[in-house]
Design an enzyme around this catalytic site. Structure first.
Site, PDB file in Angstrom:
ATOM      1  N   HIS A   1     -25.774   2.468  12.946  1.00  0.00           N
ATOM      2  CA  HIS A   1     -25.136   1.470  13.698  1.00  0.00           C
ATOM      3  C   HIS A   1     -25.971   0.096  13.578  1.00  0.00           C
ATOM      4  O   HIS A   1     -26.793   0.281  12.511  1.00  0.00           O
ATOM      5  CB  HIS A   1     -25.559   1.642  15.435  1.00  0.00           C
ATOM      6  CG  HIS A   1     -24.521   2.699  15.851  1.00  0.00           C
ATOM      7  ND1 HIS A   1     -23.758   2.549  16.893  1.00  0.00           N
ATOM      8  CD2 HIS A   1     -24.460   4.082  15.763  1.00  0.00           C
ATOM      9  CE1 HIS A   1     -22.870   3.561  17.107  1.00  0.00           C
ATOM     10  NE2 HIS A   1     -23.520   4.684  16.473  1.00  0.00           N
ATOM     11  N   GLY A   2     -25.503  -0.775  14.154  1.00  0.00           N
ATOM     12  CA  GLY A   2     -26.056  -2.157  13.894  1.00  0.00           C
ATOM     13  C   GLY A   2     -26.335  -2.861  12.456  1.00  0.00           C
ATOM     14  O   GLY A   2     -27.404  -2.983  11.973  1.00  0.00           O
TER      15      GLY A   2
ATOM     16  N   HIS B   1     -28.263  -3.891  16.892  1.00  0.00           N
ATOM     17  CA  HIS B   1     -26.947  -4.654  17.242  1.00  0.00           C
ATOM     18  C   HIS B   1     -27.140  -6.317  17.315  1.00  0.00           C
ATOM     19  O   HIS B   1     -28.281  -6.693  17.750  1.00  0.00           O
ATOM     20  CB  HIS B   1     -26.389  -4.165  18.726  1.00  0.00           C
ATOM     21  CG  HIS B   1     -26.058  -2.674  18.560  1.00  0.00           C
ATOM     22  ND1 HIS B   1     -27.019  -1.713  19.063  1.00  0.00           N
ATOM     23  CD2 HIS B   1     -25.003  -2.202  18.001  1.00  0.00           C
ATOM     24  CE1 HIS B   1     -26.036  -0.602  19.147  1.00  0.00           C
ATOM     25  NE2 HIS B   1     -25.255  -0.599  18.164  1.00  0.00           N
ATOM     26  N   GLY B   2     -25.995  -6.779  17.051  1.00  0.00           N
ATOM     27  CA  GLY B   2     -25.761  -8.267  17.307  1.00  0.00           C
ATOM     28  C   GLY B   2     -26.149  -8.984  15.944  1.00  0.00           C
ATOM     29  O   GLY B   2     -26.332  -8.506  14.887  1.00  0.00           O
TER      30      GLY B   2
ATOM     31  N   ASN C   1     -21.824   1.318  10.574  1.00  0.00           N
ATOM     32  CA  ASN C   1     -21.029   0.460  11.843  1.00  0.00           C
ATOM     33  C   ASN C   1     -21.043  -1.023  11.601  1.00  0.00           C
ATOM     34  O   ASN C   1     -22.335  -1.503  11.673  1.00  0.00           O
ATOM     35  CB  ASN C   1     -21.514   0.810  13.274  1.00  0.00           C
ATOM     36  CG  ASN C   1     -20.928   2.028  13.748  1.00  0.00           C
ATOM     37  OD1 ASN C   1     -20.463   2.946  12.933  1.00  0.00           O
ATOM     38  ND2 ASN C   1     -21.396   2.559  14.974  1.00  0.00           N
ATOM     39  N   ILE C   2     -20.065  -1.719  11.707  1.00  0.00           N
ATOM     40  CA  ILE C   2     -20.261  -3.116  11.551  1.00  0.00           C
ATOM     41  C   ILE C   2     -19.052  -3.922  12.581  1.00  0.00           C
ATOM     42  O   ILE C   2     -18.027  -3.710  12.360  1.00  0.00           O
ATOM     43  CB  ILE C   2     -19.641  -3.789   9.889  1.00  0.00           C
ATOM     44  CG1 ILE C   2     -20.832  -3.125   9.181  1.00  0.00           C
ATOM     45  CG2 ILE C   2     -19.648  -5.068   9.901  1.00  0.00           C
ATOM     46  CD1 ILE C   2     -20.320  -2.861   7.476  1.00  0.00           C
ATOM     47  N   ASP C   3     -19.657  -4.719  13.405  1.00  0.00           N
ATOM     48  CA  ASP C   3     -18.773  -5.450  14.298  1.00  0.00           C
ATOM     49  C   ASP C   3     -19.334  -7.011  14.226  1.00  0.00           C
ATOM     50  O   ASP C   3     -18.460  -7.716  13.994  1.00  0.00           O
ATOM     51  CB  ASP C   3     -19.238  -4.861  15.843  1.00  0.00           C
ATOM     52  CG  ASP C   3     -18.469  -5.588  16.451  1.00  0.00           C
ATOM     53  OD1 ASP C   3     -17.414  -6.450  16.418  1.00  0.00           O
ATOM     54  OD2 ASP C   3     -18.355  -5.333  18.071  1.00  0.00           O
ATOM     55  N   SER C   4     -20.468  -7.319  14.376  1.00  0.00           N
ATOM     56  CA  SER C   4     -20.922  -8.562  14.426  1.00  0.00           C
ATOM     57  C   SER C   4     -20.388  -9.461  13.447  1.00  0.00           C
ATOM     58  O   SER C   4     -19.937 -10.544  13.551  1.00  0.00           O
ATOM     59  CB  SER C   4     -22.420  -8.714  14.482  1.00  0.00           C
ATOM     60  OG  SER C   4     -22.808  -8.126  15.631  1.00  0.00           O
TER      61      SER C   4
ATOM     62  N   ASP D   1     -16.626   3.868  20.482  1.00  0.00           N
ATOM     63  CA  ASP D   1     -17.942   3.235  20.115  1.00  0.00           C
ATOM     64  C   ASP D   1     -18.847   3.461  21.428  1.00  0.00           C
ATOM     65  O   ASP D   1     -18.435   2.629  22.300  1.00  0.00           O
ATOM     66  CB  ASP D   1     -17.650   2.094  19.526  1.00  0.00           C
ATOM     67  CG  ASP D   1     -18.707   1.650  18.893  1.00  0.00           C
ATOM     68  OD1 ASP D   1     -19.916   2.362  18.632  1.00  0.00           O
ATOM     69  OD2 ASP D   1     -18.993   0.460  18.851  1.00  0.00           O
TER      70      ASP D   1
HETATM   71  P1  13P Z   1     -23.776  -4.773  14.317  1.00  0.00           P
HETATM   72  O1  13P Z   1     -23.761  -5.621  15.842  1.00  0.00           O
HETATM   73  O2  13P Z   1     -24.776  -4.944  13.441  1.00  0.00           O
HETATM   74  O3  13P Z   1     -22.074  -5.136  13.741  1.00  0.00           O
HETATM   75  O4  13P Z   1     -23.375  -3.306  14.853  1.00  0.00           O
HETATM   76  C1  13P Z   1     -22.045  -2.750  15.402  1.00  0.00           C
HETATM   77  C2  13P Z   1     -22.126  -1.397  15.921  1.00  0.00           C
HETATM   78  O5  13P Z   1     -23.248  -0.814  15.681  1.00  0.00           O
HETATM   79  C3  13P Z   1     -21.154  -0.804  16.758  1.00  0.00           C
HETATM   80  O6  13P Z   1     -21.532   0.233  17.166  1.00  0.00           O
HETATM   81  O1  G3H Z   2     -22.161  -1.661  19.188  1.00  0.00           O
HETATM   82  C1  G3H Z   2     -21.764  -2.573  19.730  1.00  0.00           C
HETATM   83  C2  G3H Z   2     -20.403  -3.271  19.371  1.00  0.00           C
HETATM   84  O2  G3H Z   2     -20.770  -4.405  18.799  1.00  0.00           O
HETATM   85  C3  G3H Z   2     -19.538  -3.651  20.818  1.00  0.00           C
HETATM   86  O3  G3H Z   2     -19.695  -4.683  21.233  1.00  0.00           O
HETATM   87  O4  G3H Z   2     -19.290  -4.041  23.833  1.00  0.00           O
HETATM   88  O5  G3H Z   2     -19.058  -6.416  22.984  1.00  0.00           O
HETATM   89  O6  G3H Z   2     -17.415  -4.773  22.213  1.00  0.00           O
HETATM   90  P1  G3H Z   2     -18.911  -5.194  22.684  1.00  0.00           P
HETATM   91 ZN    ZN Z   3     -23.509   0.650  17.748  1.00  0.00          ZN
END
Ligand code: 13P
Ligand code: G3H
Ligand code: ZN
Length: 330
Positions: free
Chosen positions: A232-233, A189-190, A275-278, A93
């Site tokens: 993303h995001g 993001h975030g 893409n989903i992280d947060s 990523d």
């Molecule tokens: P979020 O912060 O919205 O989850 O996005 C994650 C992301 O784009 C990772 O590449």
């Molecule tokens: O797009 C970004 C992701 O949320 C990665 O975050 O660098 O804190 O692991 P990170």
């Molecule tokens: Zn991203």
């Protein structure tokens, strides 16, 4: 050199082709530890969904690339043990340089992103093409990016945003040879994507952020028919978890994410990776805080990481079934 093929992983090519014609998006979930990975695999096996396991620079610094690669290998075996072989991609990523992408390709990643979106256009093309030339020798697929997302989040930051220019996409894709393209249409993001002031309220009083720029997405689709697009995001920032975190001593702002209906709409189009992280971070933190607050005698990490893992699994299942539509496409 470790090939991803020896690890039981696949690249994104076939997965994306099916997702584009099938009107759904593949979940790309970030992971940094075992419980997150278990939750992702359990959810994707149970919903019979293909999955992209995403590793950021932050994740590599935190968890070590050898461990992460072997965890991904273990994940394919774990899926098999759970009773269903789902296609699993191990994806870098936001790769920030050729060296980072090469290191990941040489270490068993089946897909990499080279994020040259903050570079001048010609430099972005040059860097992306160099990564594609290397990656394709090993049948590793490459995601490029055009346009800049807003939001500040750890290693990935961009104080300003600009939407992707549809006029650039054909030139960029043909000159670089990328397999997929991340675009900017209003996601960021975030966990602080939109403040309440940026939103309107519906009849139930729920905050509704400004809609994604579907007009830009449509124009891009017209210029690149059938080409895989990435968002993303795309966390929705579930308010139940924000509330739970704050109820148990956290201090998160009252901000909101991308509404699920908008992601569902995007997934029906050429958007084939979301893409989903947060959201995963929020669910996990909420449950850990809850357990520790309600059971102060607990000091076995399994007693709070276990419930966090269960909540994560439920959330990912919901996304696969109701939002991305990837369920039953493995
Ligand atoms: P979020 O912060 O919205 O989850 O996005 C994650 C992301 O784009 C990772 O590449
Ligand atoms: O797009 C970004 C992701 O949320 C990665 O975050 O660098 O804190 O692991 P990170
Ligand atoms: Zn991203």
């Amino acid at each position: 050199m470790v090939s991803y093929k020896e690890l039981g992983l696949v690249n994104t090519r076939e997965m994306f082709a099916k997702a584009v014609t099938g009107g759904y998006a593949i979940p790309a979930y970030n992971f940094n530890n075992m419980e997150q990975l278990q939750a992702i695999i359990m959810a994707c096996v149970e919903t019979k969904s293909p999955v992209i396991l995403q590793v950021s620079k932050g994740a590599r610094d935190y968890a070590n690339i050898n461990l992460l690669r072997n965890m991904a290998k273990g994940a394919t075996q774990y899926a098999h043990e759970l009773g269903y072989d789902i296609p699993v991609v191990l994806h870098l990523d936001h790769g920030d340089s050729f060296a980072t992408c090469k290191e990941c390709i040489d270490n068993g990643f089946s897909s990499v992103m080279i994020d040259g979106s903050s570079l001048p256009y010609e430099k972005n093309i040059e860097l992306t093409r160099k990564v594609v030339e290397y990656a394709h020798q090993y049948d590793v697929t490459v995601e490029g990016e055009l346009g800049v997302l807003a939001g500040i989040e750890d290693e990935v930051s961009a104080a300003v945003s600009h939407y992707t220019h549809p006029d650039e996409v054909v030139d960029f894709v043909s000159k670089t040879g990328v397999d997929s393209l991340a675009i900017s249409i209003g996601t960021s993001h975030g966990a602080n994507k939109f403040t309440p002031e940026q939103c309107t309220r519906n009849e139930e009083g729920i905050l509704i952020p400004p809609p994604l720029r579907f007009d830009i997405l449509k124009e891009i689709e017209k210029k690149l028919p059938g080409f895989p697009i990435v968002l993303h995001g795309s966390s929705s920032v579930p308010q139940e978890y924000v509330k739970m975190i704050n109820q148990y001593g956290g201090k998160l702002k009252d901000n909101v994410g991308i509404p699920e209906e908008q992601l569902r709409e995007a997934a029906k189009s050429a958007v084939c990776k979301i893409n989903i992280d947060s959201d995963g971070r929020l669910a996990m933190t909420a449950l850990i805080r809850k357990v520790l607050a309600e059971k102060p005698e607990v000091f076995d990490p399994r007693k709070y990481l276990g419930p966090a893992r269960d909540a994560l699994k439920q959330m990912y299942m919901h996304k696969n079934i109701d939002v991305l539509g990837s369920a039953n496409h493995a």
